[in-house]
Motif scaffolding. Structure first.
Motif, PDB file in Angstrom:
ATOM      1  N   ASP A 159       0.829  -1.246   0.127  1.00  0.00           N
ATOM      2  CA  ASP A 159       0.085   0.048   0.031  1.00  0.00           C
ATOM      3  C   ASP A 159       0.823   1.167   0.154  1.00  0.00           C
ATOM      4  OD1 ASP A 159       1.031   0.130   2.458  1.00  0.00           O
ATOM      5  OD2 ASP A 159      -1.001  -0.206   3.653  1.00  0.00           O
ATOM      6  N   HIS A 193      -8.567  -2.952  -1.391  1.00  0.00           N
ATOM      7  CA  HIS A 193      -8.422  -2.948   0.116  1.00  0.00           C
ATOM      8  C   HIS A 193      -7.064  -2.407   0.554  1.00  0.00           C
ATOM      9  CE1 HIS A 193      -6.083  -6.186  -1.768  1.00  0.00           C
ATOM     10  NE2 HIS A 193      -5.585  -6.242  -0.583  1.00  0.00           N
ATOM     11  N   LEU A 194      -5.975  -1.850  -0.320  1.00  0.00           N
ATOM     12  CA  LEU A 194      -4.924  -1.113   0.060  1.00  0.00           C
ATOM     13  C   LEU A 194      -4.785   0.147   0.364  1.00  0.00           C
ATOM     14  CD1 LEU A 194      -2.286  -3.164  -2.065  1.00  0.00           C
ATOM     15  CD2 LEU A 194      -2.764  -3.755   0.388  1.00  0.00           C
ATOM     16  N   THR A 310       4.660  -2.111  10.200  1.00  0.00           N
ATOM     17  CA  THR A 310       3.884  -3.254  10.826  1.00  0.00           C
ATOM     18  C   THR A 310       2.852  -2.560  11.773  1.00  0.00           C
ATOM     19  OG1 THR A 310       5.449  -4.914  10.259  1.00  0.00           O
ATOM     20  CG2 THR A 310       3.360  -5.474  11.755  1.00  0.00           C
ATOM     21  N   THR A 313       0.219   0.072  10.208  1.00  0.00           N
ATOM     22  CA  THR A 313      -0.496  -0.405   9.226  1.00  0.00           C
ATOM     23  C   THR A 313      -2.087  -0.522   9.483  1.00  0.00           C
ATOM     24  OG1 THR A 313       1.029  -1.664   8.077  1.00  0.00           O
ATOM     25  CG2 THR A 313      -1.055  -2.512   7.456  1.00  0.00           C
ATOM     26  N   THR A 315      -5.706  -2.148   8.150  1.00  0.00           N
ATOM     27  CA  THR A 315      -6.064  -3.108   7.548  1.00  0.00           C
ATOM     28  C   THR A 315      -7.657  -2.519   6.938  1.00  0.00           C
ATOM     29  OG1 THR A 315      -7.110  -4.156   9.277  1.00  0.00           O
ATOM     30  CG2 THR A 315      -4.720  -5.011   8.387  1.00  0.00           C
ATOM     31  N   HIS A 316      -7.944  -3.000   5.535  1.00  0.00           N
ATOM     32  CA  HIS A 316      -9.375  -2.529   5.137  1.00  0.00           C
ATOM     33  C   HIS A 316      -9.915  -3.640   4.449  1.00  0.00           C
ATOM     34  CE1 HIS A 316      -8.286   1.615   5.395  1.00  0.00           C
ATOM     35  NE2 HIS A 316      -6.941   1.324   4.829  1.00  0.00           N
ATOM     36  N   ASP A 317     -11.117  -4.084   4.782  1.00  0.00           N
ATOM     37  CA  ASP A 317     -11.980  -5.129   4.007  1.00  0.00           C
ATOM     38  C   ASP A 317     -12.114  -5.045   2.534  1.00  0.00           C
ATOM     39  OD1 ASP A 317     -12.329  -6.143   6.789  1.00  0.00           O
ATOM     40  OD2 ASP A 317     -14.248  -4.881   6.952  1.00  0.00           O
TER      41      ASP A 317
END
Length: 317
Positions: A159, A193-194, A310, A313, A315-317
């Motif tokens: 991403d 999703h990124l 990390t 970051t 996260t996305h669905d």
């Protein structure tokens, strides 16, 4: 006799390594999963084309520069150092901290040079900025913020944060000399999703704060690192021409009768020697191979950068 270097990965950034190593007289071979692509570069640069799995076992190859999709970096780096090769691995060196730590550990066990491609650490303007900070010219550093914005490039694995932030994080860690105590990330995914936009906020042990903003869906290009100190502020702006890449602002802020006052001054531009960061990075790699000195951008730093990525970051669905 210069070390004989092979470049594994003949994509966009790998091709830059190939041409630069050729200009330095150190290019021995190129390698890519797409054999036709490798053979094309080999013909153009008058060097060998070697298949990836064969490359790590070739005894005449002293070192390998790896510019692969990041999910393959750790695997090939471990194969290379176990075969006695020094390596320069492009960022990010892995997609997990565990893989990165394993690759660095194996390199140390085999006494191999393990360098990471945080190329902006070798930019003459950043090197000059670091000198100003270390000399106390800016006073005590209180705040650092970086903006790395533009349109593209789009990756299926990385991403905006993982693709664009490692260089800035490397510079921020070099300035602070320590790891952050707190990390908070925010991201927005517009295409899939990124994350296409990402903010990273960090707090360091000495009270220093830092934030980082990356975007690959921005209408204009921005490459700016700003350092705020108690005596002066400095801006490294890589979009500017060489004579304006490093600016120092000597603004003054003070309290007068319980009220805050300030004076705003025009910037002074710090002279910077022109030089290509990638050329300087690869010259440093060659020097480390010959002298066995530890690289300026070694594996431990890359692991620290990966830990921040990390932790930040979203996260996305």
């Amino acid at each position: 006799m210069k070390p004989r270097i092979a470049v594994l990965g003949c994509g966009y950034w790998g091709s830059n390594h190939i041409r630069t190593l050729k200009s330095l007289g150190a290019l021995y071979a190129v390698s890519d999963a797409n054999l036709a692509r490798a053979e094309g570069f080999a013909s153009e640069q008058e060097c060998l084309a070697i298949a990836p799995d064969e490359l790590v076992t070739r005894t005449e190859v002293d070192a390998i520069v790896m510019a692969l999709p990041p999910q393959f970096h750790a695997e090939y780096a471990i194969k290379a150092v176990e075969s006695g090769k020094d390596v320069l691995v492009e960022k990010p060196i892995a997609l997990t901290v565990a893989d990165a730590e394993r690759a660095v550990s194996v390199a140390e066990a085999n006494k191999r040079i393990f360098m990471v491609g945080h190329v902006l650490r070798f930019h003459p303007a950043f090197e000059r900025l670091k000198e100003l900070i270390d000399s106390g010219e800016l006073g005590e550093v209180k705040y650092i913020h970086s903006h790395r914005l533009g349109l593209g490039k789009f990756h299926t694995e990385n991403d905006a944060l993982w693709d664009l932030a490692p260089h800035d994080l490397s510079m921020i860690l070099a300035i602070t000399g320590t790891e952050p105590l707190e990390i908070r990330g925010e991201g927005a995914a517009l295409l899939d999703h990124l994350s296409d936009f990402a903010h990273l906020h960090m707090r360091f042990p000495n009270g220093l704060r830092s934030h980082l903003f990356t975007s690959r869906l921005n209408p204009y290009r921005e490459r700016r690192l700003t350092v705020v100190g108690t005596r002066a502020m400095a801006v490294f702006d890589d979009v500017e021409p060489w004579e304006r890449k490093l600016a120092v602002y000597r603004h003054a802020v003070w309290q007068d009768s319980g009220q805050w006052a300030f004076t705003q001054n025009e910037p002074s531009y710090v002279p910077v020697d022109e030089g290509m960061p990638l050329t300087r990075e690869l010259q440093h790699f060659l020097q480390c191979i010959e002298t066995r000195e530890a690289p300026r951008t070694g594996g431990e730093e890359a692991v620290r950068v990966l830990k921040i990525l990390t932790a930040g970051t979203v996260t996305h669905d």
